[in-house]
Design a protein around this motif. Structure first.
Motif, short mmCIF file in Angstrom:
data_model
loop_
_atom_site.label_atom_id
_atom_site.label_comp_id
_atom_site.label_asym_id
_atom_site.label_seq_id
_atom_site.Cartn_x
_atom_site.Cartn_y
_atom_site.Cartn_z
N GLU A 144 0.83 -1.21 0.00
CA GLU A 144 0.00 0.00 0.00
C GLU A 144 0.86 1.26 0.00
O GLU A 144 0.38 2.35 -0.31
CB GLU A 144 -0.90 0.02 1.25
CG GLU A 144 -1.79 -1.19 1.39
CD GLU A 144 -2.92 -1.17 0.37
OE1 GLU A 144 -3.61 -0.13 0.28
OE2 GLU A 144 -3.08 -2.18 -0.36
N GLU A 203 3.21 4.31 -0.76
CA GLU A 203 3.24 5.02 -2.06
C GLU A 203 4.58 4.93 -2.77
O GLU A 203 4.65 5.04 -3.98
CB GLU A 203 2.85 6.49 -1.88
CG GLU A 203 3.72 7.21 -0.85
CD GLU A 203 3.35 8.68 -0.73
OE1 GLU A 203 3.03 9.26 -1.78
OE2 GLU A 203 3.39 9.22 0.38
N PHE A 204 5.68 4.72 -2.01
CA PHE A 204 7.00 4.71 -2.68
C PHE A 204 7.53 3.31 -2.96
O PHE A 204 8.66 3.15 -3.38
CB PHE A 204 8.02 5.48 -1.82
CG PHE A 204 7.63 6.93 -1.64
CD1 PHE A 204 7.51 7.76 -2.75
CD2 PHE A 204 7.35 7.44 -0.39
CE1 PHE A 204 7.13 9.09 -2.58
CE2 PHE A 204 6.98 8.76 -0.22
CZ PHE A 204 6.86 9.59 -1.32
N TYR A 236 6.50 4.67 8.53
CA TYR A 236 5.25 4.24 7.89
C TYR A 236 4.80 2.92 8.48
O TYR A 236 3.64 2.72 8.85
CB TYR A 236 5.45 4.12 6.38
CG TYR A 236 4.33 3.37 5.69
CD1 TYR A 236 3.09 4.00 5.47
CD2 TYR A 236 4.47 2.04 5.29
CE1 TYR A 236 2.05 3.32 4.86
CE2 TYR A 236 3.44 1.36 4.68
CZ TYR A 236 2.23 2.00 4.46
OH TYR A 236 1.20 1.32 3.86
#
Lengths: 368, 308
Positions: B244, B246-247, B275
């Protein structure tokens, strides 16, 4: 040549190390002959018989004596009245009752005619029929005997005689049938299974990648079974001759040559099956249904072909064992030579070449 | 003699499944070459084509400068082939199997002892045992012996170490190295990525296509991103969470850890860490690791998928 011998050695290892193959190869022929020869026997022997004699004179005594001394029948009861018949049949031991009318002897002398009644337990109709005809035969003989001196103006006697198998011994019929069945089974089923096994276990892949060509592989597979089937043929004929007294009236060499021809045919059918079947199981099923059942049922081995419905009769013409059984019966029981069986021999030859050709064409040099 | 293999635009279809999609490959004479790919990648099909067991739909291949279709008879004399499934006679003993294959190739065991000696000494103590009763590793050694008995120029080994214990596997590879020194071209198919490092060159194959052909070292060197191994209490949940993120460029479960790459060239590990902490993964160990062949394979195969 070295390759071929190496291949043969390997095949014999396979056969001799597999208990199942050994059992089928050597146990089955003997068991089948014993089964058909002793157990599934349609000959009459010591059938229990009861007598209701209303007359009790010298003639009836002589007839009873004749019947019991034939070996086919055995006197077990003397009945007092016809009412007992029902009871005694229900008990099951006695299969046949002979009833003499009162004053049997007197009538025979005076009128040249007396009546005897045969009662049979027809819950087994084939046997009942057989018993009646055997008994009639004996009575007929007696009839001829006592009439020998007299000149009877117009008495027509039907005399039947069974040629080639005078005693109607069923084992005479079974030996050729068993021979065809066993040779078919051993040759066709065993080769098809053994080739299918190579495919199933993946060893065929390695054999194909090797420099062996299809003919070498096929010959290597077939030769051991040719030898073993030939031994089987000898065992069957030998057992038939020594245990059951089935004669080989014709040429023994011709008999064996025809057997080898039939073995070749069965082997080529086996190879053909193996080119179609991918696994041992499929090969076995195919051999069972395509070969075994027709061999037993449609070849005239057990059931006469002329009694079959027409479509089945037509099918019987393409069944190889049918011709082989005809050949065997001709050579063994009639003692004739090749001049009487050349047609059947040619048909077998043609079939053999046909199947070998088909197999070589279908045998794949690759996996697909 | 050139014992190389050259494959041109080779395709093979089974029904509606295209097992090989126009493969081009050159294997040098005397090379120890690895064909690395998962099950169903087309390795076995390629081998069967090379072993003249199948016919190609399109394209051609040459072994020792002989065409696989027209020259199949010659090739069968030059080729040693070991199928993926154990394909010897289980009801024959070790020595009987070997003798049989020797006679098939019209040769004798004694004449070829120098070729198989190193392997034979290991299975000789069991020579009277039935092949079916051997252990997995022993079976493969025997199969190798049988494939070598006629001194082939090219050896095709289809997953020779599948189902073999770790010790036997390394022994097996040692044998291959010894064989290579005798000048045999050896092609090994394997689903084990770690075995790739033992080959001189490898081809990574997936879904009937070759992703890359290179030396193992160069394949690893090509890996351009930084690779991190992440260890957490719940690897599976961590994997889902990272997907999930983003990077995330790629994330795979790799043994006891997760292998992670980031889409950015420069970034702070702290970001990833925080994160994951925010997702509730408290005990984290993150470290930089060197990529292996498997990481490269994964990267290449996802790249290939991306183009479709």
């Amino acid at each position: 040549m070295n390759r071929f011998i190496g291949f043969l050695k390997k095949e014999f290892y396979h056969i001799f190390r597999d208990k199942r193959s050994m059992l089928i190869l050597f146990g089955m022929p003997i068991v089948q002959i014993m089964l058909f020869g002793y157990v599934i026997n349609t000959d009459l022997k010591d059938v229990k018989m009861a007598v209701l004699d209303h007359s009790k004179d010298e003639y009836t005594a002589e007839i009873i004596n004749k019947i019991t001394s034939s070996g086919y029948f055995q006197l077990s009861n003397n009945l007092k009245s016809i009412e007992q018949a029902d009871v005694i049949f229900r008990k099951g031991d006695v299969k046949l009752i002979l009833v003499f009318e009162p004053d049997f002897g007197k009538k025979l002398v005076k009128n040249s005619k007396a009546n005897v009644q045969i009662l049979t337990d027809a819950s087994d109709p084939n046997t009942a029929n057989l018993e009646v005809s055997y008994l009639q035969g004996i009575l007929q003989n007696y009839n001829v005997e006592i009439n020998q001196d007299k000149q009877l103006p117009s008495s027509i006697q039907a005399n039947s005689r069974m040629y080639f198998n005078a005693n109607l011994e069923s084992v005479f019929m079974f030996i050729p049938g068993i021979m065809a069945t066993i040779l078919m089974l051993v040759s066709a089923m065993m080769t098809s299974i053994s080739i299918a096994r190579e495919k199933e276990l993946g060893t065929m892949e390695i054999l194909l990648v090797s420099p062996l060509n299809p003919l070498q592989i096929i010959l290597g597979k077939v030769t051991p079974y040719l030898a073993l089937s030939f031994i089987n043929a000898l065992v069957i004929v030998g057992m038939g001759y020594f245990v059951f007294g089935v004669p080989v009236l014709g040429s023994f060499t011709l008999l064996m040559a025809e057997s080898v021809l039939f073995i070749f045919l069965a082997l080529s059918i086996g190879i053909f099956i193996s080119t179609v079947a991918k696994s041992q199981q499929v090969a076995m099923m195919l051999s069972m249904f395509v070969l075994m059942l027709p061999t037993i049922i449609l070849s005239g081995f057990i059931f006469p072909i002329r009694n079959m419905p027409v479509p089945l009769q037509v099918i019987s013409y393409i069944i190889p064992p049918k011709y082989f059984i005809v050949i065997l019966k001709n050579i063994m029981l009639k003692g004739v030579g090749l001049e009487y069986v050349w047609k059947e021999t040619l048909i077998l030859l043609a079939m053999t070449f046909g199947f070998i050709g088909l197999s070589l064409k279908k045998f794949k040099i690759r996996l697909q | 003699m050139n014992a190389g293999i050259s494959i041109e635009n080779l395709s093979k279809t089974y029904g509606s499944v295209q097992a090989l999609k126009g493969i081009n490959l050159d294997i040098n004479s005397g090379e120890l070459f690895g064909l690395i790919g998962p099950d169903g990648a087309g390795k076995t099909t390629l081998f069967r084509l090379l072993a003249t067991l199948l016919l190609p739909d399109i394209g051609s291949a040459r072994l020792c400068d002989i065409d696989i279709v027209e020259g199949y008879k010659q090739i069968r004399n030059l080729l040693g082939y070991m199928p993926g499934k154990f394909s010897l006679y289980q009801d024959l003993s070790v020595i009987e199997n070997l003798e049989f294959f020797a006679t098939v190739f019209d040769t004798r065991i004694e004449d070829n002892m120098d070729m198989i000696h190193d392997i034979w000494v290991q299975i000789e103590p069991f020579k009277d045992r039935l092949a079916g009763n051997l252990s997995g590793g022993m079976k493969q050694k025997l199969a190798l012996c049988c494939a070598l008995i006629h001194q082939p120029k090219v050896l095709l080994l289809d997953e020779p170490t599948t189902g073999v214990d770790a010790v036997s596997r390394s022994e097996f590879w040692q044998m291959l190295k010894n064989l290579k020194s005798k000048g045999i071209t050896i092609v090994v198919a394997t689903p084990y990525m770690d075995e790739a490092n033992l080959c001189e060159r490898v081809a990574l194959i997936k879904d009937g296509e070759i992703l890359q052909v290179n030396t193992p070292q160069e394949i690893v060197d090509q890996f351009e991103r930084k690779l991190y191994a992440i260890k957490s209490d719940d690897n599976y949940q961590c994997l889902l969470d990272l997907r999930e993120f983003e990077f995330t460029n790629s994330v795979f479960l790799f043994g006891q850890t997760l292998h992670y790459t980031d889409v950015r060239k420069e970034f702070s590990l702290e970001e990833v860490n925080s994160y994951l902490k925010s997702k509730g993964h408290l005990h984290l160990e993150i470290e930089h690791v060197k990529p292996g062949i498997e990481d490269c394979f994964m990267a290449l195969s996802t790249k290939a998928d991306g183009y479709e």
